[in-house]
Design a protein around this motif. Structure first.
Motif, short mmCIF file in Angstrom:
data_model
loop_
_atom_site.label_atom_id
_atom_site.label_comp_id
_atom_site.label_asym_id
_atom_site.label_seq_id
_atom_site.Cartn_x
_atom_site.Cartn_y
_atom_site.Cartn_z
N LEU A 76 0.82 -1.21 0.00
CA LEU A 76 0.00 0.00 0.00
C LEU A 76 0.86 1.27 0.00
N VAL A 77 2.07 1.15 0.53
CA VAL A 77 2.96 2.31 0.54
C VAL A 77 3.18 2.82 -0.88
N HIS A 86 -6.20 9.05 -2.48
CA HIS A 86 -5.70 9.50 -1.19
C HIS A 86 -4.29 8.96 -0.92
N ASP A 87 -3.40 9.83 -0.45
CA ASP A 87 -2.08 9.41 -0.01
C ASP A 87 -2.15 8.94 1.43
N LEU A 88 -1.27 8.03 1.80
CA LEU A 88 -1.15 7.63 3.19
C LEU A 88 -0.23 8.60 3.91
N PRO A 135 7.38 4.89 -2.44
CA PRO A 135 6.06 5.40 -2.06
C PRO A 135 5.43 6.23 -3.18
N ILE A 136 4.13 6.13 -3.31
CA ILE A 136 3.42 6.93 -4.29
C ILE A 136 3.49 8.41 -3.91
N SER A 137 3.68 8.68 -2.62
CA SER A 137 3.78 10.05 -2.15
C SER A 137 4.96 10.19 -1.20
N PRO A 138 5.78 11.23 -1.35
CA PRO A 138 6.89 11.44 -0.41
C PRO A 138 6.40 11.79 0.99
N ALA A 139 5.11 12.09 1.14
CA ALA A 139 4.57 12.42 2.45
C ALA A 139 4.35 11.19 3.32
N THR A 140 4.42 9.98 2.74
CA THR A 140 4.15 8.77 3.50
C THR A 140 5.35 8.37 4.35
N ALA A 141 5.24 8.57 5.65
CA ALA A 141 6.30 8.16 6.58
C ALA A 141 6.14 6.68 6.88
N VAL A 142 7.24 5.95 6.91
CA VAL A 142 7.18 4.49 7.05
C VAL A 142 8.05 4.03 8.21
N ASP A 193 14.56 1.09 0.92
CA ASP A 193 13.97 1.52 -0.35
C ASP A 193 13.25 2.86 -0.20
N VAL A 194 12.51 3.00 0.88
CA VAL A 194 11.66 4.17 1.04
C VAL A 194 12.46 5.41 1.41
N ASN A 195 13.39 5.26 2.33
CA ASN A 195 14.07 6.42 2.88
C ASN A 195 14.95 7.12 1.84
#
Length: 262
Positions: A138-139, A146-148, A167-174, A213-215
């Motif tokens: 989902l990330v 909607h972004d997470l 992430p589809i959005s850089p706003a998604t903190a993981v 991957d995300v960071n």
């Protein structure tokens, strides 16, 4: 949407989610979307599927908790008991192709926002084991339009075939949590060491890779990983709840400024 089981029509398929906190949720509430693990959730969503006191969080933290139940067709796949379509074994990889669960997530997010039960900038997801893998996907898929704001993967990550996760959005903190070398799963009732004929799955490496991957500070993406050294289990539940509840897609996650993170 009301407390208890709520039925959604997902492309002609009836899907159910268990809801907590709808009676007091408002347009400023946080959506806590929780995906349960294998062999959990469908029969008793308030036991194994709950890594922490969701009811208390909903009552005291202005949160709406929604826990999707698995599609009965998904859990009845041959040699593939995993609850979410994208999580599947090697017997028939084509069984992973259905996007029903992603459509379900999109529908839940859209409905709670439309009904004034959550802030569209405060939509989050978390999950354990197979639910952690679903959350990790989902990330990079988001929830429709909607972004997470944030996602927490308990012993999840994504298998190597799906990496890297962007992430589809850089706003998604993981936040990716795992239990170290003993974070290995064979399945309920499976003999130790044999896993009933299929390979045991180790979660530490996929979890570490998810965060790696995300960071990406240069693009604004924020993730970190934690090894709680407690095997295949949920730990640090209260900290996880806090991480999700302070997330807001309209601003940087406040935890990204902690030393040695992000």
């Amino acid at each position: 949407i009301a407390d208890g089981d709520v039925v959604f029509d997902v492309g002609g398929v009836s899907r159910t989610a268990y809801v907590i906190g709808a009676s007091q949720a408002t347009s400023s509430s946080t959506l806590l979307l929780y995906w349960h693990g294998t062999y959990e959730g469908n029969n008793n969503p308030l036991s194994n599927a709950l890594p922490w006191g969701w009811t208390s969080i909903a009552d005291n933290a202005n949160a709406l908790v929604v826990m999707p139940r698995a599609d009965v067709e998904a859990v009845s796949r041959t040699n593939n008991p995993f609850p979410w379509w994208i999580v599947c074994g090697a017997t028939n990889p084509a069984q992973c192709d259905r996007d029903d669960d992603f459509v379900f997530a999109e529908m839940i997010a859209s409905c709670v926002v439309e009904q004034g039960l959550a802030d569209p900038n405060r939509l989050t997801a978390s999950g354990m084991s197979a639910g952690g893998i679903m959350t990790s996907h989902l990330v990079e898929r988001g929830a429709g339009e909607h972004d997470l704001a944030a996602a927490v993967s308990f012993s999840g990550g994504t298998p190597a075939a799906y990496q890297p996760t962007v992430p589809i959005s850089p706003a998604t903190a993981v936040w990716a949590l795992h239990g170290g070398a003993s974070d290995v799963y064979c399945g309920v009732g499976q003999p130790a060491g044999t896993c009933g004929g299929y390979e045991p799955y180790a979660f530490s490496a996929p979890s570490e890779q998810l965060a790696t991957d995300v960071n990406d500070p240069a693009s604004g993406r924020f993730a970190f990983v934690c090894n709680h050294n407690s095997g295949h289990s949920t730990r640090m539940e209260s900290q996880t709840a806090e991480f999700l509840l302070v997330a807001n897609a309209a601003s940087a996650h406040p935890w990204r400024t902690f030393p040695n993170l992000g």
